[in-house]
Scaffold this active site. Structure first.
Site, PDB file in Angstrom:
ATOM      1  N   GLU A 165       0.836  -1.200   0.000  1.00 44.66           N
ATOM      2  CA  GLU A 165       0.000   0.000   0.000  1.00 44.66           C
ATOM      3  C   GLU A 165       0.869   1.247   0.000  1.00 44.66           C
ATOM      4  OE1 GLU A 165      -2.095   3.494   1.671  1.00 44.66           O
ATOM      5  OE2 GLU A 165      -0.339   2.476   2.486  1.00 44.66           O
ATOM      6  N   ASP A 198      -7.337   2.423   7.632  1.00 41.25           N
ATOM      7  CA  ASP A 198      -5.917   2.762   7.419  1.00 41.25           C
ATOM      8  C   ASP A 198      -5.560   4.146   7.953  1.00 41.25           C
ATOM      9  OD1 ASP A 198      -3.290   2.628   6.629  1.00 41.25           O
ATOM     10  OD2 ASP A 198      -3.698   3.179   4.554  1.00 41.25           O
TER      11      ASP A 198
END
Lengths: 479, 479
Positions: free
Chosen positions: B344, B372
Site C-alpha cells: 500500500e 488505514d
C-alpha cells in the site's frame, strides 16, 4: 534539571579566578521608592510593595510588548544553534562559557568567572541490538557515570522486571543476565530512582548489565539519558536507557515466555575532573552592594539535543532580567546577581562549590532564585521561606497581575539553589505549564522547537519583577 | 496509509495463485432475519436493520467485554513483535504474509493468497551531517524511490526555503545547492506535497539534492519517511526527510545569513519488482457467496518502527471481524472477505492489481471497507455512496448505540479501496480519534506502544457490526 539524589563526591580545587569591581553605573537613574522605615508592620510592607506597581508595569511592558520582546528567545536560539549541547567536561561547555562571558560583557554588565572542577564523563560510541528472538536495533543512551563495556560489547540473556520488588523476587534469575527495567512512569521524582539506582540494584543480584526504560511519560522511540549513581562496594556494571517502546516490547516477549538476548556496546568512560566556571554577571546594588538577590539557571546540558529547555531557557531569562533592569535605567538597593551554573546535570556540582565558597557571606544572600523546569507559560512563583517572608512575597506577586501570574506556591525547587535553602536562605523558582517537559528532557528532543518566544517573554517579566522588587525593598526578606 | 498522489507504473504480472473452495461451515447457525420482501421502502429497510439490534449487541458484547476482549490487540502485538516492520520487497513482508496465512488458516477461515508484483526499494546505509557553521549529526530517513548518493556522499551548501513559491523566487540561488524545505505543517493532505514532489521541484531549478522537513505536526527529533515521486524528464536527485527541529534550526541559521553546508550519504537503490501477495480470508455467504462485503487493511509498512498503527491495526481488526462472526456461529447471506493488502505504501500497488483482476465482477462487490488511519478510539463511520445507500447505512450505524459510535460521515478514505469507489462501489472507512496519528506515522514511533486494547475492541465491534449486517441484508446496497 538533573535528579535530586545524592551529590557526587568530587567537589575540590576551589578558587576565585577573577572578581570584577562593582562599577558605579553613573548613567543609571533611581526609581521612586517608598519611605525608609525600619521596623514595619505587614500593612507597611504591603504599602511599600504596592508602590512598585508602576515599575512592575514598565518591566512587563518592555519584556512582553516593548523593544525587548522575544529577546530572550532570540538569544537562546543564537546560543544553542551556535554551540549545541554542552555536557560537563566537553569542549562545547567551554565554548558556551566563553560565549556567555562575551555576550554578557557586551551587554554592559559586570561579568566574572568563578572556576570549579567538574566531572568529565564521555559517552563514546554506543549501540544495542536485540539478537533473539529477532534482530532489532535498539535506540539507547548510556547513563552519565556508567562504565563502558569491553570493545566487543556484552551479549547476555535478558530478564525483564517492572520494579525493584520484582527484581528481588526474581533474584535467582538475574545472575549473569542483563536486567531490563520496564517500570511504568509514575512521576519523575519517583520513577527516576530506576535510572539512578537500577545498575547497582541489578549488580547486587549478579546481573552483568542493565537497560532501563527511559524516564518519560511519552516517547517517539526516544531514549533519555541522565546521571546515575553507583553504590559504594557494589560492582559497577554498564547501564543505559532504552526507549519506552523497546522496554515494553521486551516485556511482552518475556510474558510470552520468549528468550531474549541483547548485545550492548558502550565506549563510556570517566576522565579526570575538568576545569570549568560558573558565569557571574551582576548589577551592583546602589545602597547595599554586598547584599544579593541571586538569579540563576544552568549553562551545561546533556550531550544530546540542544539543551534549550534544560536549561538554556532558565539561563537566558536570568540574563534577560539584568538586561531589562538596565534598559529601564533602574538600579536596585541590593545587587542583582545572575549566576549561570556549570555541571548541574552531574548533581549541582558547580553550584555546590559556589555555595562552599560563598556561604561565609550567607547573611547577605537575600533570595536565591533558579529556573530549571523549563521556560514555558508561567503559572506561579514557587517560594521557600518562613511565614513572614511569605507575607512579603504574597505582596510582590500581586505586581504580576498584568500578566495574570499572581500565584505563590510553596516549596521552591532547584538543585543549584538547594544548599542555600537548606541553610535557611529564602528561595524561589519558576513554575511553568510543563506538561510536556519530561517528553523532551535529556533527549534529542530538547531543542529550540519546544520553546515559544511569548512564553519566554512572560517568564522574563515575572523573573524580573520579582527579583528587582525584592532587591530594592528597604529590608531583606525575613528568615 | 501512504499518500494520495499518482500511482506508480509497475502494475504487471497478475495471476491467481490459489483460490480455496467455499466451505459449507455446517456447524454455523443462522440468526433470525427479517422478512424477504424485494421491493422495499425506507421504512422497510429501517425495520429490517433494526431487527439486527440483538445480533449487534452480541457482537459488541463479545468484542468489548467477552472472550474476544483484547484479542485483536494481542494478535497485533504478537504479529508486530515477531515480524517487526514490513516494507515492500523485504524478507520481513514475505514472513508477514506467511505468518498471516498460517494464523488465518489456524483460525478456521478460508484463506488464499493472490500474487502481485511490488516495488523493491532498499534504503541502504544513510547518514547526514551539518559541517558548517558547526558539526552536527542530522537524523534522516531517505524517501521511498529516492536514488542514492555516490559512496562518499554529496556535500553541498544549503538553500533553506519555506515553500515551493519561495523556491521559485530564489531559483537563481538553488543551482548546485541542497534545497532544504522547511514548510510548516498545515495538514497531511496538503503538506505531503513537499515530500512527494520536493525533489523534482528542486531539481528543476538545478539543485543537486533535497532534505525535506518531516510531514508531522510534532516531533521528538523524529524523521518520517514515505514514498516520493520523481517527475518524468526531470533529473532524479537524492531526497530524504530530516526532523522538524533540524529544518527549523537551519532556517534560523539561514535567516541570520549564516552559510550552511551539509553532507548526506544514502545507499538507496531500486531493485527489480518483487513477488508478493494479497492475503484473502473469508466466510462465504450462505445465500449469495459470489456477492462480497470486503474488509481490509494493509500488511506492509515502512521499514521503521513496528508498523503497528500503519497499518497492522487495520489488518487485525479486519481479521477480528471474521473471528467474531465465526465465534458467534453466524454466517451472513453474502461473503465476508478480509483482504490484507501488500505494498500500500508505494501507492496501493497490491490493491490496484486486485482491482484490475476482480473488477470484472464489480457488480458483486456490495461494500468495500478499509481501516488505514489508525485503530484508536472510533468516532464515526465514513461512507461514500449514493443517497439511497446512505439511508441504509444511517440505519446500520444506529446499531452501534451501545458503543456510542452512531455517527455516519461523508467520504470514505483509503488508498486501497479507492479504485472501487471511483468505479461506483459504496465504500466505508473508520474515523478514529487520530489527533496523534501523524506524530508517529512512517517513523520509528509507529509501535505497539501507541495502541490501546480497549480502543481496538471498539474498532473491531464497529467494523464487525457494519460489515456483518450489510453482508446479511436482503439486498445489496443501492448504487
Amino acid at each position: 534539571m538533573a535528579w535530586s539524589g545524592r551529590l557526587p563526591c568530587f567537589l575540590s580545587c576551589l578558587f576565585i579566578y577573577t572578581l570584577s569591581p562593582c562599577d558605579s553605573h553613573p548613567h543609571w537613574t533611581l526609581p521612586v521608592r517608598p519611605s525608609n522605615d525600619t521596623a514595619r508592620k505587614v500593612s507597611d510592607v504591603a504599602t511599600e510593595v504596592a508602590a512598585y506597581a508602576d515599575v512592575a508595569k514598565q518591566i512587563i511592558e518592555l519584556a512582553v510588548f516593548g523593544a525587548a520582546q522575544n529577546r530572550s528567545y532570540r538569544r537562546l536560539a543564537d546560543f544553542t544553534d551556535t554551540i549545541g549541547n554542552r555536557v560537563s567536561g566537553s569542549a562545547n561547555l567551554e565554548m558556551a562559557i566563553k560565549y556567555m562571558y562575551s555576550a554578557l560583557t557586551q551587554n554592559g554588565l559586570d561579568v566574572h568567572l568563578e572556576p570549579v572542577k567538574i566531572p568529565h564523563w564521555v559517552r563514546g560510541k554506543e549501540s544495542a541490538e536485540m539478537i533473539v528472538p529477532r534482530v532489532k536495533n535498539l535506540a539507547l543512551l548510556g547513563l552519565g557515570s556508567s562504565v563502558g563495556t569491553p570493545p566487543e560489547g556484552i551479549k547476555a540473556e535478558v530478564l525483564v522486571v517492572r520494579s525493584f520488588d520484582e527484581l528481588k523476587q526474581r533474584a535467582s534469575e538475574a545472575r549473569g543476565s542483563r536486567v531490563v527495567f520496564n517500570q511504568p512512569f509514575v512521576s519523575y521524582g519517583e520513577t527516576v530512582a530506576y535510572r539512578a539506582f537500577g545498575a547497582s540494584e541489578a549488580a547486587k543480584v549478579g546481573a552483568v548489565a542493565t537497560l532501563i526504560r527511559s524516564i518519560t511519560p511519552f516517547s517517539i522511540n526516544s531514549p533519555h539519558t541522565g546521571w546515575q549513581d553507583y553504590q559504594d562496594g557494589v560492582k559497577r556494571i554498564p547501564t543505559a536507557c532504552i526507549t519506552v517502546e523497546d522496554a515494553e516490547m521486551m516485556w511482552r516477549m518475556s510474558q510470552r515466555g520468549q528468550k531474549i538476548v541483547v548485545r550492548v556496546t558502550m565506549g563510556a568512560k570517566t576522565l579526570p575532573d575538568a576545569d570549568s566556571f560558573n558565569v557571574v554577571a551582576e548589577i551592583p546594588g546602589w545602597q547595599y552592594p554586598e547584599q544579593v538577590v541571586l538569579l540563576s539557571g544552568h549553562l551545561d546540558s546533556w550531550d544530546v539535543g540542544q539543551g534549550a529547555m534544560d536549561d538554556g531557557g532558565g539561563a537566558m531569562i536570568s540574563w534577560e532580567v539584568l538586561s531589562l533592569i538596565k534598559d529601564l535605567g533602574l538600579r536596585p538597593r541590593r545587587t542583582l546577581r545572575t549566576v549561570l551554573w556549570t555541571a548541574e546535570e552531574q548533581g549541582g556540582v558547580g553550584a555546590q562549590q559556589y555555595y562552599d565558597l560563598h556561604k561565609v557571606n550567607i547573611s547577605n544572600f537575600d533570595l536565591v532564585m533558579e529556573s530549571d523546569v523549563g521556560t514555558f507559560r508561567p503559572v506561579a512563583l514557587q517560594f521557600t521561606g518562613n511565614d513572614a517572608a511569605r507575607k512579603v512575597m504574597e505582596e510582590v506577586v500581586k505586581l504580576l497581575a498584568p500578566i495574570n501570574t499572581t500565584k505563590l506556591e510553596t516549596h521552591a525547587e532547584g538543585t543549584d539553589i538547594s544548599p542555600w535553602m537548606q541553610a535557611g536562605v529564602p528561595g524561589a523558582s519558576l513554575h511553568v505549564a510543563d506538561s510536556r517537559y519530561f517528553w523532551f528532557h535529556h533527549s534529542e528532543g530538547d531543542s529550540m522547537s519546544v520553546q515559544d518566544p511569548q512564553d519566554m517573554n512572560l517568564c522574563s517579566a515575572l523573573w524580573a519583577v520579582v527579583s528587582y522588587v525584592v532587591a530594592d525593598l528597604q529590608d531583606m526578606l525575613p528568615r
